[in-house]
Design a protein around this motif. Structure first.
Motif, short mmCIF file in Angstrom:
data_model
loop_
_atom_site.label_atom_id
_atom_site.label_comp_id
_atom_site.label_asym_id
_atom_site.label_seq_id
_atom_site.Cartn_x
_atom_site.Cartn_y
_atom_site.Cartn_z
N THR A 1 -4.31 3.87 4.35
CA THR A 1 -2.92 3.75 4.79
C THR A 1 -2.48 2.31 4.62
OG1 THR A 1 -3.55 3.25 7.06
CG2 THR A 1 -3.20 5.58 6.52
N PHE A 2 -1.22 2.14 4.34
CA PHE A 2 -0.72 0.79 4.14
C PHE A 2 -0.51 0.04 5.45
CE2 PHE A 2 0.42 2.61 0.01
CZ PHE A 2 -0.21 1.67 -0.79
N SER A 3 -0.65 0.71 6.57
CA SER A 3 -0.53 0.03 7.86
C SER A 3 -1.87 -0.47 8.38
CB SER A 3 0.11 0.97 8.88
OG SER A 3 -0.73 2.10 9.07
N SER A 4 -2.91 -0.33 7.58
CA SER A 4 -4.23 -0.77 8.03
C SER A 4 -4.43 -2.25 7.71
CB SER A 4 -5.33 0.06 7.37
OG SER A 4 -5.39 -0.23 6.00
N SER A 5 -5.41 -2.86 8.38
CA SER A 5 -5.71 -4.27 8.12
C SER A 5 -6.30 -4.47 6.73
CB SER A 5 -6.66 -4.81 9.19
OG SER A 5 -7.88 -4.10 9.15
N THR B 1 -5.19 -3.29 4.02
CA THR B 1 -4.08 -3.56 3.10
C THR B 1 -3.79 -5.05 3.05
OG1 THR B 1 -3.13 -1.42 3.61
CG2 THR B 1 -1.68 -3.02 2.58
N LEU B 2 -3.73 -5.67 4.21
CA LEU B 2 -3.45 -7.10 4.26
C LEU B 2 -4.58 -7.91 3.63
CD1 LEU B 2 -1.73 -9.48 5.27
CD2 LEU B 2 -3.05 -9.38 7.38
#
Length: 145
Positions: free
Chosen positions: A102-106, A108-109
């Protein structure tokens, strides 16, 4: 002989190649000693064989990149080592990045930031390779003396 990397940039690229190789060794180590449940990139859903390939490509890419940084203009084709090594690392890194659930996971960052910096340094290595092959020298056409 053209020295392509300033000392600070050389140190940064040495750290990048070391980090990529160590991360590959870390993935390989956990694939060898345990089942896939403890693998550092198990969250990607990659099979054991695919995560082994990721590890091997990171190790090879880091070694090739380190060799190119070590040569640093000693041979005309030395930027090719940097470019090939960084390309392997960048492609492998993006493979991991694209598996972020998911793009809201850490993840991604973290993986996104590293992917961005690997792209920047790969582009720099490519421009040094073009310079070494006789294209331009620091954005200007080469002049014969």
């Amino acid at each position: 002989m053209i020295t392509y990397l300033l000392p600070a940039r050389r140190q940064l690229e040495n750290r990048m190649s070391l980090w990529a190789s160590v991360y590959g060794i870390w993935i390989l180590f956990w694939n060898i000693i345990s089942s896939n449940e403890i693998n550092p990139i198990v969250w990607t859903g990659l099979s054991i064989n695919n995560s082994l390939w990721v590890a091997v490509l990171l190790i090879i890419g880091g070694a090739l990149h380190w060799h190119g940084v070590k040569l640093n203009g000693a041979h005309r084709w030395s930027p090719a080592w940097r470019f090939v090594g960084l390309s392997l690392i960048t492609i492998t890194w993006f493979t991991i990045f694209l598996y972020v659930p998911t793009f809201s996971s850490s993840a991604t960052l973290v993986y996104g930031v590293f992917a961005y910096y690997f792209i920047k340094v790969t582009f720099s290595a490519f421009s040094d390779l073009v310079t070494a092959c006789g294209g331009t020298e620091y954005g200007r056409a080469k002049t014969s003396a």
